[in-house]
Enzyme design. Structure first.
Site, mmCIF file in Angstrom:
data_model
loop_
_atom_site.group_PDB
_atom_site.id
_atom_site.type_symbol
_atom_site.label_atom_id
_atom_site.label_comp_id
_atom_site.label_asym_id
_atom_site.label_seq_id
_atom_site.Cartn_x
_atom_site.Cartn_y
_atom_site.Cartn_z
ATOM 1 N N ARG A 189 51.341 40.106 36.645
ATOM 2 C CA ARG A 189 52.789 40.220 36.767
ATOM 3 C C ARG A 189 53.131 40.940 38.074
ATOM 4 N NH1 ARG A 189 53.643 44.478 31.724
ATOM 5 N NH2 ARG A 189 52.681 46.307 32.678
ATOM 6 N N TRP A 202 46.902 36.045 52.589
ATOM 7 C CA TRP A 202 47.199 34.609 52.533
ATOM 8 C C TRP A 202 47.035 33.953 53.894
ATOM 9 C CZ3 TRP A 202 46.788 32.103 48.350
ATOM 10 C CH2 TRP A 202 47.078 32.705 47.124
ATOM 11 N N SER A 254 47.417 25.866 47.745
ATOM 12 C CA SER A 254 48.863 25.981 47.641
ATOM 13 C C SER A 254 49.294 26.087 46.181
ATOM 14 C CB SER A 254 49.534 24.774 48.304
ATOM 15 O OG SER A 254 50.933 24.784 48.085
ATOM 16 N N HIS A 257 48.547 29.546 44.951
ATOM 17 C CA HIS A 257 49.553 30.461 45.491
ATOM 18 C C HIS A 257 50.856 30.347 44.698
ATOM 19 C CE1 HIS A 257 51.326 32.189 49.510
ATOM 20 N NE2 HIS A 257 51.492 32.993 48.487
ATOM 21 N N ARG A 289 61.475 31.767 46.389
ATOM 22 C CA ARG A 289 60.149 31.194 46.647
ATOM 23 C C ARG A 289 60.106 29.679 46.469
ATOM 24 N NH1 ARG A 289 56.262 35.453 46.537
ATOM 25 N NH2 ARG A 289 57.150 37.424 45.806
ATOM 26 N N CYS A 396 45.979 45.794 46.207
ATOM 27 C CA CYS A 396 46.473 46.071 44.855
ATOM 28 C C CYS A 396 45.398 45.694 43.850
ATOM 29 C CB CYS A 396 47.748 45.269 44.602
ATOM 30 S SG CYS A 396 48.265 45.175 42.888
ATOM 31 N N CYS A 399 46.349 42.916 41.412
ATOM 32 C CA CYS A 399 46.377 41.643 42.141
ATOM 33 C C CYS A 399 44.956 41.189 42.455
ATOM 34 C CB CYS A 399 47.161 41.786 43.436
ATOM 35 S SG CYS A 399 48.841 42.423 43.228
#
Length: 451
Positions: A189, A202, A254, A257, A289, A396, A399
């Site tokens: 999250r 990225w 992609s 992502h 986004r 993170c 993450c």
């Protein structure tokens, strides 16, 4: 990832915006950002014979409810991972200090007692294989007489053999830094991790590992140098000119992502006060986004790539059934009745995936000249393997956890798809020495698809 509940998250976001099924009064005006996000996500996908509507119906009505229950089981919720590995590409020892970036590992008494055991614990063959392992351990003692240099070389050879068909660099789960994490208690999250550090991750993935020349700029790249065309025209002309394998590689990354960004939007920290925290859908973040106008046409492309990723992983699930169907294989945690139930749940899901009517045809990959195809496949594998290593550079920790799990899950899907002959030739009983999946690969594969 093309994750199994993502369409549900998408529908939830639409519903919160007044666009979900049954939306009535208060519906946004046509042409608004909410309306635009999904108007383009219909019909057939590029490089596929499948359409979005068929995927939605199959996933929402049949697959997701079953898979969601499976992932709540002890076997699939406990993932062993090393979050302390240093970044192999640049010097960066900094870690995100934001509270929601933290990961809470399991205490030793919170992990099922049999989690470290082999997958043949309950089978009649278990005692035989235990004996074989003890004999191998005894014979292995001869290595003690070898020089340290030779032992290191042999370890490297073994690691090379183990990794020759793997698309990811797996963590050493025997490392003292590897810990179990309860995925249900550490969900993917929004954490607040963003800006230049996240862009750097990225950028390294897209610019250095997606077969793209530096003269071609990605649309909306926040780190773009400003050279030439950045409106996407030259980029998509270049992409369409690639072979199907390299084009698919970009679409998978992609889609991955897009999956991450949807989770951030759907599980967003909406309120953080003394009385508690509130998580929910952030429509504005989602539109930022994925809206067609706000992203200069990129949003619908990203979402379609998410569906492409879903198809690849769904195809892998349908292909791997023989590996799990063998009578001796168990998803072992130490509770025999519960483990048997978990395996039955898994087999039901895998049989269900075979009934999907419009599977992706992976035979279109690496066809033609065998020598050139083999070279391209190895290049494909090494590029993806490199991406799995980049995940150790994410600052993170939460993450990093989900980035490592998702890349390993997708890497496992690719390993399955390109090991079809090995899977078909597996023995009906006993361990499979030609094709094997580790516990971590199994857990990451199903969680990546269903999380």
């Amino acid at each position: 990832m093309g994750r199994c509940d993502l369409r549900w998250l998408l529908l939830g976001l639409l519903g919160a915006a007044g666009l979900g099924p049954g939306a009535a009064a208060g519906q946004p005006l046509p042409g608004s950002a909410e309306q635009r996000c999904f108007c383009q996500v219909t019909g057939y996908l590029d490089d596929c014979t499948c359409d979005v509507e068929t995927i939605d119906t199959f996933n929402n009505n049949k697959l997701f409810p079953r898979l969601n229950k499976l992932l709540e089981s002890d076997y699939f919720r406990h993932y062993k991972v090393n979050l302390k590995k240093p970044c192999p590409f640049w010097n960066d020892s900094s870690h995100c200090g934001i509270r929601d970036c933290a990961v809470k590992p399991c205490a030793s008494n919170e992990v099922p007692g049999g989690t470290e055991s082999a997958s043949y614990k309950y089978s009649e063959e278990a005692s035989k294989h235990v004996g074989e392992c003890e004999e191998a351990k005894r014979l292995g003692a001869v290595n003690e007489s070898l020089s340290e240099e030779t032992q290191r070389a042999m370890l490297q050879w073994t690691q090379h053999e183990d990794s020759s068909d793997n698309f990811c660099e797996a963590d050493d789960i025997q490392s003292p830094d590897a810990e179990y994490v309860d995925l249900l208690l550490n969900p993917e999250r929004y954490t607040g991790y963003k800006g230049p550090e996240a862009w750097k991750i990225w950028n390294s993935i897209y610019e250095e590992n997606c077969f793209k020349p530096r003269t071609i700029e990605r649309p909306l790249n926040p780190l773009a140098s400003g050279r030439g065309d950045n409106d996407g025209n030259s980029f998509y002309s270049w992409l369409e000119g690639l072979c199907v394998e390299k084009r698919a590689f970009y679409k998978l990354i992609s889609g991955l992502h897009a999956s991450i960004n949807i989770h951030l939007s759907a599980r967003y920290l909406l309120q953080d006060t003394w009385s508690g925290t509130k998580w929910g859908h952030n429509i504005t973040e989602f539109q930022h986004r994925f809206d067609e106008v706000l992203t200069q046409g990129e949003g619908p492309k990203r979402l379609k790539n998410l569906y492409f990723l879903y198809l690849i992983e769904l195809r892998a699930m349908s292909k791997v059934l023989p590996f799990f169907e063998r009578p001796g294989f168990q998803l072992f945690t130490g509770n025999e009745n519960r483990d048997r139930h978990t395996k039955n749940q898994l087999l039901e899901i895998l049989h269900l995936t075979k009934s999907f009517p419009l599977h992706f045809d992976e035979n279109s990959f690496f066809a033609g000249n065998k020598k050139e195809a083999a070279k391209l496949k190895e290049e494909f594998r090494l590029h993806f393997r490199n991406i799995s290593r980049i995940m150790d550079c994410v600052g993170c920790l939460k993450c990093r956890l989900w980035g490592k799990l998702q890349t390993q899950g997708l890497g496992t899907a690719l390993k399955i798809l390109f090991s079809q002959k090995l899977i078909e030739n597996m023995p009906e009983s006993g361990p499979s020495y030609g094709f094997q999946l580790t516990r971590q690969e199994i857990i990451s594969f199903f969680n990546a698809f269903g999380s």
